[in-house]
Design a protein around this motif. Structure first.
Motif, PDB file in Angstrom:
ATOM      1  N   THR A 329       0.857  -1.185   0.000  1.00  0.00           N
ATOM      2  CA  THR A 329       0.000   0.000   0.000  1.00  0.00           C
ATOM      3  C   THR A 329       0.890   1.230   0.000  1.00  0.00           C
ATOM      4  O   THR A 329       1.825   1.325   0.794  1.00  0.00           O
ATOM      5  CB  THR A 329      -0.913   0.043   1.239  1.00  0.00           C
ATOM      6  N   ALA A 330       0.628   2.134  -0.887  1.00  0.00           N
ATOM      7  CA  ALA A 330       1.392   3.377  -0.992  1.00  0.00           C
ATOM      8  C   ALA A 330       0.434   4.551  -0.944  1.00  0.00           C
ATOM      9  O   ALA A 330      -0.579   4.566  -1.654  1.00  0.00           O
ATOM     10  CB  ALA A 330       2.207   3.401  -2.278  1.00  0.00           C
ATOM     11  N   VAL A 331       0.747   5.514  -0.112  1.00  0.00           N
ATOM     12  CA  VAL A 331      -0.095   6.706   0.043  1.00  0.00           C
ATOM     13  C   VAL A 331       0.721   7.920  -0.373  1.00  0.00           C
ATOM     14  O   VAL A 331       1.825   8.150   0.159  1.00  0.00           O
ATOM     15  CB  VAL A 331      -0.581   6.860   1.502  1.00  0.00           C
ATOM     16  N   GLU A 332       0.227   8.682  -1.315  1.00  0.00           N
ATOM     17  CA  GLU A 332       0.923   9.882  -1.771  1.00  0.00           C
ATOM     18  C   GLU A 332       0.713  11.018  -0.772  1.00  0.00           C
ATOM     19  O   GLU A 332      -0.419  11.399  -0.462  1.00  0.00           O
ATOM     20  CB  GLU A 332       0.401  10.297  -3.146  1.00  0.00           C
ATOM     21  N   THR A 333       1.827  11.530  -0.239  1.00  0.00           N
ATOM     22  CA  THR A 333       1.759  12.584   0.775  1.00  0.00           C
ATOM     23  C   THR A 333       2.267  13.927   0.264  1.00  0.00           C
ATOM     24  O   THR A 333       2.083  14.949   0.932  1.00  0.00           O
ATOM     25  CB  THR A 333       2.596  12.191   2.004  1.00  0.00           C
ATOM     26  N   GLY A 334       2.939  13.914  -0.880  1.00  0.00           N
ATOM     27  CA  GLY A 334       3.539  15.144  -1.365  1.00  0.00           C
ATOM     28  C   GLY A 334       4.971  15.316  -0.914  1.00  0.00           C
ATOM     29  O   GLY A 334       5.648  16.249  -1.349  1.00  0.00           O
ATOM     30  N   LEU A 338       8.554  11.040   3.091  1.00  0.00           N
ATOM     31  CA  LEU A 338       7.390  10.534   3.813  1.00  0.00           C
ATOM     32  C   LEU A 338       6.685   9.434   3.031  1.00  0.00           C
ATOM     33  O   LEU A 338       6.141   8.495   3.616  1.00  0.00           O
ATOM     34  CB  LEU A 338       6.418  11.678   4.100  1.00  0.00           C
ATOM     35  N   ASN A 339       6.697   9.532   1.699  1.00  0.00           N
ATOM     36  CA  ASN A 339       6.107   8.465   0.886  1.00  0.00           C
ATOM     37  C   ASN A 339       6.759   7.123   1.186  1.00  0.00           C
ATOM     38  O   ASN A 339       6.089   6.097   1.286  1.00  0.00           O
ATOM     39  CB  ASN A 339       6.262   8.787  -0.602  1.00  0.00           C
ATOM     40  N   ASP A 340       8.083   7.146   1.340  1.00  0.00           N
ATOM     41  CA  ASP A 340       8.802   5.904   1.667  1.00  0.00           C
ATOM     42  C   ASP A 340       8.467   5.422   3.065  1.00  0.00           C
ATOM     43  O   ASP A 340       8.379   4.212   3.327  1.00  0.00           O
ATOM     44  CB  ASP A 340      10.313   6.116   1.543  1.00  0.00           C
ATOM     45  N   LEU A 341       8.283   6.364   3.991  1.00  0.00           N
ATOM     46  CA  LEU A 341       8.011   5.994   5.382  1.00  0.00           C
ATOM     47  C   LEU A 341       6.651   5.328   5.551  1.00  0.00           C
ATOM     48  O   LEU A 341       6.504   4.398   6.353  1.00  0.00           O
ATOM     49  CB  LEU A 341       8.090   7.226   6.292  1.00  0.00           C
ATOM     50  N   VAL A 342       5.654   5.803   4.800  1.00  0.00           N
ATOM     51  CA  VAL A 342       4.297   5.294   5.006  1.00  0.00           C
ATOM     52  C   VAL A 342       3.936   4.168   4.039  1.00  0.00           C
ATOM     53  O   VAL A 342       2.836   3.628   4.106  1.00  0.00           O
ATOM     54  CB  VAL A 342       3.254   6.440   4.875  1.00  0.00           C
ATOM     55  N   ALA A 343       4.871   3.798   3.162  1.00  0.00           N
ATOM     56  CA  ALA A 343       4.616   2.678   2.249  1.00  0.00           C
ATOM     57  C   ALA A 343       4.875   1.365   2.987  1.00  0.00           C
ATOM     58  O   ALA A 343       5.911   1.185   3.620  1.00  0.00           O
ATOM     59  CB  ALA A 343       5.522   2.779   1.030  1.00  0.00           C
TER      60      ALA A 343
END
Length: 508
Positions: A329-334, A338-343
């Motif tokens: 699951t990958a969430v785009e944060t801008g 942070l994208n790497d942290l929340v993936a």
């Protein structure tokens, strides 16, 4: 008679005769080290070729190749039957089954805690509280306290450890330092916790009361932790993070992507309470995933929409919960960092590690079933003469069995069974044995890339085992501290049996 057929019959007859003569022969030490040499050679080659991606196939191939070499030597040179080797492998696999299930649930926790906003919330508040100069020592202490209360280094690393990993990266610290501080604290707490399975296992294997074991272990564990905290404290002040300027942007990206709320911290609190009630780890972890999934539905409707897509108002939450727990699951944060942290990868991200554990259990089983592990063990026994050499041999065996069997539980059991009678014969207290086992087999397992602990923590934290190894100060110092304290003779006693029911001790 055709030549191939005659040759086959002749070879079969020779094999049968050799098997009959050597079936009860213990493998020689030189032969026993051949599979280990093959393993080290192939692992070194795999790491050289694939680097951190060796876990995706290279390491597994190395373990299976070494297993094949061991099996071939055992069958053709020493007359072991394949059934005997297979039984040993199956028994080894059986012991690893709970760990594999726990590992899959840890993957589910990583995904559900991230998608529900639990870990983003912990990162958000952590960035506001933890100053870079004290981050490493604070991370170590936090993990130590949580692991002490929960009795689980794996759960600690998979929950608060992942959050601290994100905070440390946001603050600009090197991955090795962050993971080293997290692992050092987690294994300290695990080691001295009354609820730790390894602590209970070491005490029960050595047949020592659990409280006696923990109290005696403090004499080596506390000094090792003091050394670790000193190193992390100095490193925190000396190291100059290069990304602290981006902390504010990360906080803003977190707040704009996830619904940040202190109520989300209820999830880790409830998880801790379940562990404190000594529920089985599998039940506790599954309950934690379920609670986090409910929190995701309540607090993160936008994240659900991003993960599930257009699945429908009633189906989307269920689809999102399943996807978050099981797949990428990958969430785009801008924010790229942070994208790497929340993936996250959920259970699917653990499959390479599960595959590696299975191969490691195969190698450990065939080494044990062939008798080669026993032959190598005798080498350590011959080293044990004085008290300090007995402790040194015990510590060396614990580390060695971690290397060979790929599992800390097997290492603890083998070390305890191997040395228990020797300690009795030398008149040494068994609490010295249980302490030496924990100072080696428990804490060094996480430093070995193909050990179940090393594989798990590397996968969970996203840091290669060899990357964090030099920074796991507590884990590195503990075996040496065990031998050092034994060399001083501090509170090491000699037992002199007066009668069948009474033992007296004197200091030696």
């Amino acid at each position: 008679m055709p030549l191939p057929t005659a040759f086959t019959i002749f070879a079969a007859e020779q094999t049968h005769n050799m098997s009959r003569n050597n079936a009860n022969t213990t493998p020689s030490l030189a032969i026993s080290f051949i599979p280990l040499a093959v393993l080290v050679l192939f692992l070194a080659l795999a790491i050289h070729l694939f680097g951190g991606d060796a876990i995706m196939g290279g390491s597994q191939f190395s373990l299976l190749t070494a297993s094949a070499v061991c099996a071939a030597l055992a069958i053709w040179r020493y007359g072991r039957s394949w059934q005997q080797l297979e039984d040993a492998i199956v028994e080894n696999m059986h012991s690893a089954t709970p760990a594999i299930i726990i590992l899959l649930l840890i993957g589910a926790i990583a995904g559900s805690w991230m998608a529900s906003g639990v870990i983003p919330t912990m990162i958000y508040y952590g960035l506001k509280i933890l100053h870079p100069s004290i981050f490493l020592i604070a991370a170590c202490i936090i993990c130590a306290v949580i692991s002490l209360l929960t009795g689980s280094s794996w759960t600690t690393v998979a929950t608060i450890g992942v959050a601290l990993m994100g905070i440390g990266r946001a603050l600009g610290f090197d991955d090795g330092w962050i993971a080293g501080a997290i692992i050092s604290g987690a294994y300290f707490g695990d080691k001295v916790s009354l609820m730790s399975d390894t602590t209970v296992l070491a005490a029960s294997t050595a047949r020592v009361p659990i409280f006696t074991h923990i109290q005696y272990m403090l004499m080596t564990t506390v000094p090792s932790m003091v050394v670790a905290l000193a190193v992390f404290g100095i490193a925190g002040f000396v190291t100059t993070p290069d990304a602290t300027v981006g902390v504010e942007s990360i906080e803003q990206a977190l707040a704009s992507t996830f619904h940040i709320s202190p109520w989300l911290l209820v999830v880790p609190v409830v998880t801790g309470l379940l562990i404190a009630r000594k529920l089985p780890a599998i039940i506790t972890l599954f309950a934690s995933v379920a609670i986090a999934s409910v929190a995701m539905v309540i607090f993160q409707p936008e994240i659900i929409a991003r993960i599930a897509g257009d699945a429908g108002a009633f189906i989307s939450p269920f689809k999102a919960m399943i996807l978050a727990a099981t797949t990428d699951t990958a969430v785009e944060t801008g924010d790229p960092l942070l994208n790497d942290l929340v993936a996250t990868s959920g259970m699917g991200g653990m499959l390479d590690t599960v595959w590696l554990i299975i191969c490691a259990m195969c190698f450990g089983g065939v080494m044990y079933g062939s008798g080669m592990l026993t032959a190598i063990s005798q080498l350590f026994l011959r080293m044990a003469h004085r008290t300090v050499s007995v402790v040194g041999a015990t510590v060396s065996s614990g580390v060695f069995f971690n290397l060979v069997t790929g599992d800390q539980y097997i290492s603890i059991i083998l070390t305890g069974n191997l040395y228990r009678n020797l300690y009795d014969e030398r008149g040494l207290e068994r609490r010295l044995l249980s302490r030496s086992m924990e100072d080696s087999a428990t804490v060094t397992s996480v430093l070995i890339p193909w050990n179940s602990c090393g594989m798990t923590q590397s996968t969970v934290l996203g840091v290669a085992t060899l990357t964090y190894l030099p920074y796991c100060i507590f884990n590195i110092v503990s075996p040496f501290m065990s031998v050092l304290v034994a060399a001083t003779g501090y509170r090491i006693y000699k037992r002199h049996k007066q009668n069948d029911d009474e033992d007296t001790t004197r200091n030696i």
